[in-house]
Structure formats: C-alpha cells, structure tokens
Design a protein around this motif. Sequence first.
Motif, short mmCIF file in Angstrom:
data_model
loop_
_atom_site.label_atom_id
_atom_site.label_comp_id
_atom_site.label_asym_id
_atom_site.label_seq_id
_atom_site.Cartn_x
_atom_site.Cartn_y
_atom_site.Cartn_z
N THR A 158 40.90 36.88 35.48
CA THR A 158 42.20 37.07 34.83
C THR A 158 42.53 38.57 34.85
OG1 THR A 158 41.34 37.52 32.63
CG2 THR A 158 41.63 35.19 33.21
N LYS A 159 43.73 38.88 34.43
CA LYS A 159 44.17 40.28 34.41
C LYS A 159 43.18 41.16 33.63
CE LYS A 159 48.13 42.95 32.82
NZ LYS A 159 49.31 42.89 31.97
N ASN A 160 42.58 40.60 32.59
CA ASN A 160 41.64 41.38 31.77
C ASN A 160 40.38 41.80 32.52
OD1 ASN A 160 43.28 41.30 29.56
ND2 ASN A 160 42.34 39.42 28.72
N ASP A 161 40.09 41.09 33.59
CA ASP A 161 38.89 41.45 34.38
C ASP A 161 39.16 42.62 35.33
OD1 ASP A 161 37.28 39.33 33.40
OD2 ASP A 161 38.46 37.95 34.64
N VAL A 162 40.43 42.98 35.50
CA VAL A 162 40.75 44.01 36.49
C VAL A 162 40.54 45.40 35.88
CG1 VAL A 162 42.51 44.93 38.04
CG2 VAL A 162 42.42 42.47 37.59
N ASN A 163 39.57 46.09 36.40
CA ASN A 163 39.30 47.47 35.95
C ASN A 163 38.76 48.28 37.13
OD1 ASN A 163 36.64 46.64 36.25
ND2 ASN A 163 36.49 46.04 34.09
N GLU A 164 38.45 49.54 36.90
CA GLU A 164 38.01 50.40 38.01
C GLU A 164 36.73 49.88 38.66
OE1 GLU A 164 37.89 54.58 37.13
OE2 GLU A 164 39.93 54.56 36.32
N GLU A 165 35.84 49.35 37.85
CA GLU A 165 34.58 48.83 38.42
C GLU A 165 34.86 47.70 39.39
OE1 GLU A 165 34.63 49.72 35.05
OE2 GLU A 165 33.57 51.51 35.73
#
Length: 246
Positions: A158-165
């Motif tokens: 989901t969108k919440n999983d999208v991060n720099e890592e």
Amino acid sequence: MNSKSSKPKHIIIIMDGNGRWAEQNGLTRSAGHKAGVKVLRNLIEHAVHLELKTLTVYAFSRENWQRPKKEVELLLDLFISSLESEVKDLHENNIKLNFIGETDKFSEKLKKSMSKSESLTSNNSKLTLNVALNYSGRWDVYKALLSIIDDMTAKKITKNDVNEELINTKLSLADYDEPDLLIRTGGEKRLSNYLLWQIAYTELYFTNTLWPDFNTDQFDLALDWYTKRQRRFGKTSEQIEKNKNA
Ligand code: IPE
Ligand code: IPE
Ligand code: MG
C-alpha cells in the motif's frame, strides 16, 4: 585532526576521454575505445590486488545511442569481443560480472554474451564488476517507480509501504553498498546521467587525465584523496571525531 575514510567498498567510474585521447595521438576513435578496454583490464587486476569489493563502470549511456551509427556499432562490437576474450580470465580470478541498464535494445548476440558471462561468474566472490550498458540514472528511478506502481496495483503493497528503503530495493545496484567514491576521467565535471539516486553521499573525484592514460598510479591517487575525506553525512566534524574515539 580529521577522522579519515577507510578503503572505499564501492567505486563507480565514468570512463571518459577515449575520443580525445585518440585525436591527440592521431588515431581513430575506435583505437581510443580499444585502448580504454585495456585500461579497464589493468584496473580490475589492480582492484583485485587491493582487495576492493565492488567496481561499477559506465561503458555506454542511453544518450550514447545519439553518436554516429558507425561509432555505436563499433562500441557494441567491442563489448562483444571484449567479453569473449576476457570473461574466462575474469572467472579464473573469481570476479563476478553483472550488467546494469536496459539490455533489451541490444542484439541477440550481445545479450547472449552478457547473460553467459553473468551466469558463468555468478558465484564468484573476490570482486564484483558491474558494467553499466545502455544505462541512465533517470531511467533507473523511472523503472523503480513503475515497479512500485505495479506492486500497488497488484495490492502487494500500500502507499504506506512506499519509502526510501523500498525505492532503494527497486534500483540497480540494490544488492551492493552505496557508492563511496566516484571517479570521472576526461576533465568534465558532470554526472552524465550516471547513478543519480545512488550517489547522494558519494565522494566525487574528477581528473583531467583521459581514460586511456589513466593508470594504476592515478587510481591510487584517487584512493589516497578519498581516504583524506571526512564523510560527515550531515553531522558536524566534532560528532564524527567523538564517535571515532568512542
Ligand atoms: C568514453 O569516451 C567512452 C564512451 C562514452 C563510450 P568518449 O568516447 O566519450 O571520449 P571523448 O569524451 O569523446 O573524448
Ligand atoms: C559518459 O560519457 C558515458 C560513458 C562514459 C559511457 P560521455 O562522453 O557520453 O558524456 P557526455 O555526453 O560528454 O556528458
Ligand atoms: Mg566523452
């Protein structure tokens, strides 16, 4: 006293200046590119000797397709012949070969050569040589973005999983340490669309030496320069010193 950086784990190189070297020596550009391959060969040997872990070299950018057709063909032929003549030696020296870039565009012959060399050397562990072929930093980020969109569409994330890592894991070189040192020969102080995201904190070393004249002594100079850098990653010198003595 400054704390010094230790040996770089990952060095990335923009091998530039073959054409100008050829011109200065009254040779064809083709001869310049051939001389460039020899230099790379020597440096790989030297890197093994120095026990470096990862080298990533820029051999052909996506923008390089815009060169005269003859030069492009010549470069692609040179990649095939160099691979064929060098891969056995690389393998015997326990070197792993890996290609980054959009390889779909290449001839079947080149693609076959590339995948054969990758699989032959895949379990080698002394040094990894990443070769960027038809590579561009923006393409790399774009490809990562598409992959994230695909994962979201398939409801794997989901969108919440999208991060720099997560973005890091989708980029070329995700499996390697972040580049510590970039060397560009040939005098230009630009990145020419090389590993843009990955070089956020890379130390940048520019030399006027043209790639075919770049030798192991000059490589050592770049390494010496690197060891004198204090890598602060946003912190103060004092903090770095304290940590070092802690
Ligand atoms: C780098 O040398 C090799 C490739 C880009 C393939 P150049 O061919 O760019 O050499 P110059 O910059 O014209 O001297
Ligand atoms: C960068 O060199 C690409 C490679 C070394 C393969 P170029 O010579 O193509 O770079 P620009 O176009 O002068 O920036
Ligand atoms: Mg150039």
